[in-house]
Design a protein around this motif. Structure first.
Motif, PDB file in Angstrom:
ATOM      1  N   ALA A 311       0.956  -1.177  -0.118  1.00 39.44           N
ATOM      2  CA  ALA A 311      -0.162  -0.127  -0.007  1.00 39.44           C
ATOM      3  C   ALA A 311       0.883   1.170   0.137  1.00 39.44           C
ATOM      4  N   VAL A 312       0.084   2.407  -0.319  1.00 41.81           N
ATOM      5  CA  VAL A 312       0.973   3.636  -0.384  1.00 41.81           C
ATOM      6  C   VAL A 312       0.333   4.859   0.487  1.00 41.81           C
ATOM      7  N   ALA A 313       1.002   5.818   1.094  1.00 44.77           N
ATOM      8  CA  ALA A 313       0.598   6.561   1.690  1.00 44.77           C
ATOM      9  C   ALA A 313       1.408   7.975   1.417  1.00 44.77           C
ATOM     10  N   PHE A 314       0.924   9.148   1.586  1.00 44.93           N
ATOM     11  CA  PHE A 314       1.439  10.473   1.205  1.00 44.93           C
ATOM     12  C   PHE A 314       1.631  11.417   2.251  1.00 44.93           C
ATOM     13  N   CYS A 315       2.389  12.237   2.140  1.00 44.40           N
ATOM     14  CA  CYS A 315       2.603  13.286   3.326  1.00 44.40           C
ATOM     15  C   CYS A 315       3.357  14.521   2.433  1.00 44.40           C
ATOM     16  N   GLN A 316       3.495  15.653   3.291  1.00 47.86           N
ATOM     17  CA  GLN A 316       4.036  16.661   2.823  1.00 47.86           C
ATOM     18  C   GLN A 316       5.226  16.877   3.847  1.00 47.86           C
ATOM     19  N   VAL A 317       6.443  16.923   3.428  1.00 48.39           N
ATOM     20  CA  VAL A 317       7.499  17.194   4.213  1.00 48.39           C
ATOM     21  C   VAL A 317       7.613  18.368   5.237  1.00 48.39           C
ATOM     22  N   ASP A 318       6.859  19.548   4.613  1.00 48.26           N
ATOM     23  CA  ASP A 318       6.988  20.461   5.811  1.00 48.26           C
ATOM     24  C   ASP A 318       5.761  20.473   6.914  1.00 48.26           C
ATOM     25  N   GLU A 319       4.637  19.762   6.420  1.00 46.96           N
ATOM     26  CA  GLU A 319       3.470  19.519   7.123  1.00 46.96           C
ATOM     27  C   GLU A 319       4.085  18.450   8.303  1.00 46.96           C
ATOM     28  N   LEU A 320       4.834  17.669   7.770  1.00 44.74           N
ATOM     29  CA  LEU A 320       5.332  16.570   8.810  1.00 44.74           C
ATOM     30  C   LEU A 320       6.074  17.072   9.861  1.00 44.74           C
ATOM     31  N   LEU A 321       7.106  17.845   9.614  1.00 46.68           N
ATOM     32  CA  LEU A 321       7.968  18.575  10.284  1.00 46.68           C
ATOM     33  C   LEU A 321       7.418  19.319  11.236  1.00 46.68           C
ATOM     34  N   THR A 322       6.525  20.114  10.830  1.00 47.18           N
ATOM     35  CA  THR A 322       5.770  21.106  11.670  1.00 47.18           C
ATOM     36  C   THR A 322       4.998  20.234  12.936  1.00 47.18           C
ATOM     37  N   HIS A 323       4.329  19.154  12.319  1.00 43.71           N
ATOM     38  CA  HIS A 323       3.577  18.233  13.137  1.00 43.71           C
ATOM     39  C   HIS A 323       4.519  17.513  14.187  1.00 43.71           C
ATOM     40  N   LEU A 324       5.739  17.176  13.769  1.00 45.25           N
ATOM     41  CA  LEU A 324       6.707  16.477  14.458  1.00 45.25           C
ATOM     42  C   LEU A 324       7.081  17.410  15.891  1.00 45.25           C
ATOM     43  N   LYS A 325       7.437  18.709  15.704  1.00 41.32           N
ATOM     44  CA  LYS A 325       7.803  19.459  16.661  1.00 41.32           C
ATOM     45  C   LYS A 325       6.802  19.720  17.633  1.00 41.32           C
ATOM     46  N   ALA A 326       5.392  20.034  17.065  1.00 35.68           N
ATOM     47  CA  ALA A 326       4.619  20.528  17.916  1.00 35.68           C
ATOM     48  C   ALA A 326       3.959  19.207  18.828  1.00 35.68           C
ATOM     49  N   ASN A 327       4.412  18.099  18.476  1.00 31.01           N
ATOM     50  CA  ASN A 327       3.571  16.866  19.144  1.00 31.01           C
ATOM     51  C   ASN A 327       4.706  15.675  19.459  1.00 31.01           C
ATOM     52  N   SER A 328       5.816  16.178  19.946  1.00 29.05           N
ATOM     53  CA  SER A 328       7.075  15.253  19.981  1.00 29.05           C
ATOM     54  C   SER A 328       7.210  14.763  21.635  1.00 29.05           C
ATOM     55  N   GLU A 329       7.631  13.685  21.612  1.00 31.18           N
ATOM     56  CA  GLU A 329       8.053  13.125  22.623  1.00 31.18           C
ATOM     57  C   GLU A 329       9.348  12.398  22.675  1.00 31.18           C
ATOM     58  N   VAL A 330      10.381  12.908  22.993  1.00 29.47           N
ATOM     59  CA  VAL A 330      11.752  12.282  23.365  1.00 29.47           C
ATOM     60  C   VAL A 330      11.914  11.584  24.431  1.00 29.47           C
ATOM     61  N   PHE A 331      12.435  10.205  24.512  1.00 32.24           N
ATOM     62  CA  PHE A 331      12.777   9.691  25.640  1.00 32.24           C
ATOM     63  C   PHE A 331      13.824   8.709  25.527  1.00 32.24           C
TER      64      PHE A 331
END
Ligand code: BMA
Length: 331
Positions: A311-331
């Motif tokens: 299967a295939v899914a899509f994303c836009q790199v800038d949206e993914l990076l913005t989302h990552l920064k705003a919803n991150s958990e590093v442990f």
């Protein structure tokens, strides 16, 4: 035009579909999924957890094909649009570095990358027992097996697409011989793709959420961006009737990729569609490859669904990076 976030080639012909209206997901699925279904070629019942790459005028792929005796092997495929694939009915005829036949007893979950102008394939190989296999091709016709980088048991070997400093860098997930924990991602360094050392812990299973509580494993070859290496990975949870494989992402430091800058707190995609929740192994979404267009920031993610479908899914790199920064958990 703004400087592209992805450091890579312009690839305007990769598969793409805009995010459907009313969908707010960061990853969205191709509307014609799955692109490969049951019994896609005479020799194999299922083709999934597979890797694709731009090659020549179109695309080439190395596919995990589970033969009708149950054993997985790697097959080559070719495509003009990276959605409709012509896949060889026979497995890759590996040779060793002296040119002698070197067949695999089983081979699964391949990743493919271009490195130093050659195409490397890395997969889960039989050492005996699961470990990391490494091979190379220049033409997707002749495939040469190289030294296995790591000792058993290990899975989810993923090479970075260039040297970092003086070394090649390999992600992997040391494990036992079954399907259970240990479940963390580590990385190893090599000056020559033969001798590996300087092993480092990168990311652990666990965290606040349960979706990645049992084990995690690197997915596609990391994507180089101006902000770090974008690593799409799978996380596994363990409800009462089996494992569930979901998709997450992390951003690793460009010069020191053992440093995790951001990591998704919640999964980005989890089995929901029938082709993900029902099949040979239900509830599996297992990403193994991406195609990226640096100019538009479009990313097409290839994932195996329910150990049955591709299967295939899509994303836009800038949206993914913005989302990552705003919803991150590093442990
Ligand atoms: C893992 C690997 C994957 C598979 C997954 C779910 O251990 O074997 O190939 O997709 O299990 O069965």
């Amino acid at each position: 035009m703004a400087t592209p976030t992805i450091i890579g080639s312009s690839l305007p012909n990769i598969p793409w579909e805009d995010r459907p209206t009313h969908c707010e997901d960061i990853l969205w699925r191709y509307s014609k999924n799955p692109i490969l279904g049951w019994n896609p070629i005479p020799s194999a019942a299922r083709i999934f957890n597979s890797a694709v790459i731009p090659f020549g005028e179109g695309f080439a792929g190395v596919f995990r094909a589970d033969h009708k005796n149950g054993r997985p092997h790697l097959h080559v495929g070719r495509s003009v649009d990276a959605l409709s694939w012509e896949i060889d009915d026979t497995a890759i005829a590996w040779v060793d570095e002296a040119g002698n036949p070197a067949p695999t007893t089983y081979a699964y979950d391949p990743r493919v990358l271009r490195l130093d102008d050659r195409y490397y394939i890395i997969w889960c190989d039989d050492f005996p027992g699961p470990s990391i296999g490494l091979g190379v091709t220049d033409d997707f016709v002749t495939f040469t097996r190289l030294e296995r980088p790591l000792m058993p048991f290990n899975r989810n070997g993923v090479l970075f697409p260039r040297r970092i400093g003086e070394h090649y860098v390999l992600l992997s997930r040391p494990s036992d011989s079954g399907h259970t924990a240990f479940g963390d991602i580590v990385l190893s360094h090599s000056p020559d793709l033969v001798f590996w050392g300087k092993h480092r812990q990168v990311m652990s299973k666990g965290g606040e959420g349960w979706w990645q509580g049992v084990k995690i494993g690197a997915g596609p070859v990391p994507i180089e961006t101006r902000e770090g290496w974008l690593l799409i990975y799978h996380g596994v949870s363990g409800p009462c009737n089996g494992f569930v494989y979901s998709v997450g992402a992390a951003l690793l430091d460009l010069d020191d990729p053992q440093r995790v800058l951001y990591r998704t707190r919640d999964y980005l995609l989890t089995p929901e569609k029938e082709y993900e929740t029902a099949g040979f192994v239900p509830n599996v979404a297992f990403p193994c490859a991406t195609l990226c267009d640096a100019d538009s920031g479009r990313i097409a993610i290839y994932y195996g669904a329910a150990d049955t479908y591709t299967a295939v899914a899509f994303c836009q790199v800038d949206e993914l990076l913005t989302h990552l920064k705003a919803n991150s958990e590093v442990f």
